[in-house]
Enzyme design. Structure first.
Site, PDB file in Angstrom:
ATOM      1  N   ASP A 152       9.248   3.258   2.016  1.00 19.11           N
ATOM      2  CA  ASP A 152       8.350   2.699   2.016  1.00 19.11           C
ATOM      3  C   ASP A 152       7.469   2.955   3.417  1.00 19.11           C
ATOM      4  O   ASP A 152       7.035   2.109   4.055  1.00 19.11           O
ATOM      5  CB  ASP A 152       7.993   1.234   1.924  1.00 19.11           C
ATOM      6  CG  ASP A 152       8.372   0.603  -0.269  1.00 19.11           C
ATOM      7  OD1 ASP A 152       7.519   1.876  -0.949  1.00 19.11           O
ATOM      8  OD2 ASP A 152       9.214   0.331   0.425  1.00 19.11           O
TER       9      ASP A 152
ATOM     10  N   ARG B 203       7.268   1.593   7.452  1.00 16.39           N
ATOM     11  CA  ARG B 203       8.681   1.318   7.596  1.00 16.39           C
ATOM     12  C   ARG B 203       9.140   2.111   9.468  1.00 16.39           C
ATOM     13  O   ARG B 203       9.319   1.666  10.653  1.00 16.39           O
ATOM     14  CB  ARG B 203       9.361   2.212   7.437  1.00 16.39           C
ATOM     15  CG  ARG B 203       9.734   1.326   5.542  1.00 16.39           C
ATOM     16  CD  ARG B 203       9.444   0.121   5.903  1.00 16.39           C
ATOM     17  NE  ARG B 203       9.350  -1.178   4.339  1.00 16.39           N
ATOM     18  CZ  ARG B 203       8.651  -2.306   3.531  1.00 16.39           C
ATOM     19  NH1 ARG B 203       8.582  -2.631   5.195  1.00 16.39           N
ATOM     20  NH2 ARG B 203       8.531  -2.677   2.770  1.00 16.39           N
TER      21      ARG B 203
ATOM     22  N   HIS C  38       1.896  -0.292  -8.433  1.00 17.09           N
ATOM     23  CA  HIS C  38       2.868  -1.108  -9.477  1.00 17.09           C
ATOM     24  C   HIS C  38       2.006  -0.907 -10.784  1.00 17.09           C
ATOM     25  O   HIS C  38       1.674  -1.865 -11.015  1.00 17.09           O
ATOM     26  CB  HIS C  38       3.090  -2.652  -9.098  1.00 17.09           C
ATOM     27  CG  HIS C  38       3.402  -1.763  -7.351  1.00 17.09           C
ATOM     28  ND1 HIS C  38       2.360  -2.062  -6.695  1.00 17.09           N
ATOM     29  CD2 HIS C  38       4.728  -2.394  -6.827  1.00 17.09           C
ATOM     30  CE1 HIS C  38       2.733  -1.991  -4.916  1.00 17.09           C
ATOM     31  NE2 HIS C  38       4.191  -2.030  -5.451  1.00 17.09           N
TER      32      HIS C  38
ATOM     33  N   HIS D  37       7.702 -10.891  -4.361  1.00 15.23           N
ATOM     34  CA  HIS D  37       8.255 -10.031  -3.824  1.00 15.23           C
ATOM     35  C   HIS D  37       9.119 -11.912  -3.373  1.00 15.23           C
ATOM     36  O   HIS D  37      10.434 -12.366  -3.245  1.00 15.23           O
ATOM     37  CB  HIS D  37       8.247  -9.894  -1.745  1.00 15.23           C
ATOM     38  CG  HIS D  37       7.959  -8.525  -1.745  1.00 15.23           C
ATOM     39  ND1 HIS D  37       6.448  -8.413  -2.083  1.00 15.23           N
ATOM     40  CD2 HIS D  37       8.729  -8.060  -1.645  1.00 15.23           C
ATOM     41  CE1 HIS D  37       7.126  -7.057  -1.983  1.00 15.23           C
ATOM     42  NE2 HIS D  37       7.946  -6.944  -2.014  1.00 15.23           N
TER      43      HIS D  37
ATOM     44  N   ASP E 173      11.145  -1.386  -9.356  1.00 15.88           N
ATOM     45  CA  ASP E 173      10.876  -1.760  -8.366  1.00 15.88           C
ATOM     46  C   ASP E 173      12.251  -2.929  -7.509  1.00 15.88           C
ATOM     47  O   ASP E 173      12.941  -3.250  -8.110  1.00 15.88           O
ATOM     48  CB  ASP E 173       9.592  -3.465  -8.319  1.00 15.88           C
ATOM     49  CG  ASP E 173       8.784  -3.195  -6.584  1.00 15.88           C
ATOM     50  OD1 ASP E 173       9.697  -2.891  -5.608  1.00 15.88           O
ATOM     51  OD2 ASP E 173       7.908  -4.085  -6.395  1.00 15.88           O
TER      52      ASP E 173
END
EC number: 3.2.1.52
Length: 342
Positions: free
Chosen positions: A61, A69, A165, A177, A249
């Site tokens: 990501d 990241r 998404h 999440h 996901d």
């Protein structure tokens, strides 16, 4: 068969992880910040992974803004939502900048032999704090225009694009999440707004992959989109004509827990139409799937290998040092403009 994408615990591959990577159902690996200390270390890690599974799809990501990241040794990519304001609303300039930032993001990863960034975000910037400035705009037409340019920049570096998404995460406050988001809007609002970037970019042939949201849209279907054959098979495949790879996901997210344990989540995702499932931050969960899940007998209809880079295009792009350098300066210019506003 290669239906599973997993992750690593640290900066190199342990023997137990090497064994998992050799499993025939493992076709992808996603990297996180914990797998990165420097560009040199990252290159060594990727080489180690390739020695174990040369053909594996390595992803990250790396959208820009707060979702990037790798930082030290990489250009800090601005948040997508900062591009149009930095261009003072001039869409011609913003599109040119988006293209260069897409190129920059992709070429810096490809130079390290990383195949894919799960980008761009095609959600509209609404009430979702977990989306926010990860989105290009609140307006579908602006998201479409800027995402198209960003994706074209990625393609000029040799990288395919994964839109996320689906069908849209921007109008729910909860973070999937840690919670189960529910979008209570009528179907008309979703189909007339949120889904438009996906619809138009699919029609343009710009998306190689799509990642659905762990969001429930009860006025449309009772299941989260990533576990919904209505959303994935009927709408995405049949009505929108998408023929790329559908990635789940992360099945470790709270928004996936509605489907039960990992065996139930994997089955629900594959039954709904996902081609590759992601399990992150949970090695026991990965092991439960590798040891106890009954995988499909046939290979995915749309294998993740479709997302491997265009090697010839990447080779050309890697030689274009001036474009890379100019794009780095642009990224810094946008960052400075944003900091000046704060």
């Amino acid at each position: 068969m290669s239906y599973l994408m997993l992750d690593l615990l640290s900066l190199d591959v342990s023997e137990a992880e090497a064994e998992m990577l050799r499993h025939p159902q493992v076709g992808g690996l996603i990297l996180f910040s914990r797998n990165f200390s420097s560009r040199e270390q990252l290159i060594a890690l990727v080489q180690q992974i390739r020695q174990i599974r040369p053909e594996i799809l390595i992803a990250v990501d790396h959208e820009g803004g707060r979702v990037q990241r790798f930082r030290e040794g990489f250009t800090l990519i601005p948040a997508m939502g900062d591009i149009l304001p930095a261009a003072k609303g001039d869409m011609v300039i913003a599109k040119r900048w988006a293209c260069e930032l897409g190129f920059l993001m992709a070429i810096e990863l490809l130079a390290c032999d990383i195949d894919l960034s799960f980008a761009p975000v095609l959600d509209l910037n609404g009430i979702s704090q977990v989306i926010g400035k990860r989105s290009f705009s609140a307006k579908p037409e602006e998201v479409i225009a800027l995402a198209q340019s960003f994706i074209e920049g990625m393609a000029e570096a040799g990288m395919g694009a994964v839109g996320k998404h689906f069908p849209g995460h921007g109008s729910v406050a909860a973070d999937s999440h840690i919670a189960q988001p529910i979008d209570e809007r009528e179907a008309e609002a979703i189909f007339n707004q949120d889904i438009l970037p996906f619809k138009d970019l699919i029609a343009m042939g710009k998306l190689s992959g799509i990642m659905p949201a762990h969001v429930i849209y009860p006025k449309v279907d009772p299941n989260p989109a990533g576990f919904s054959s209505y959303w994935l098979k009927q709408i995405l495949r049949k009505e929108l004509g998408f023929n790329g790879v559908i990635f789940s996901d992360d099945l470790g997210m709270k928004g996936a827990s509605i489907a039960g344990d990992y065996l139930g989540r994997a089955q629900a995702a594959l039954d709904a139409g996902c081609d590759m499932i992601l399990v992150c931050n949970d090695n026991p969960g990965v092991m439960s799937l590798l040891n106890g899940f009954v995988w499909p007998a046939s290979a995915p209809q749309h294998p993740a290998s479709l997302l491997k880079p265009n090697a010839a295009q990447t080779a050309i792009a890697l030689e274009n040092a001036s474009r890379w350098e100019n794009a780095k300066q642009l990224a810094e210019q946008i960052q400075l403009a944003q900091q000046a506003k704060v």
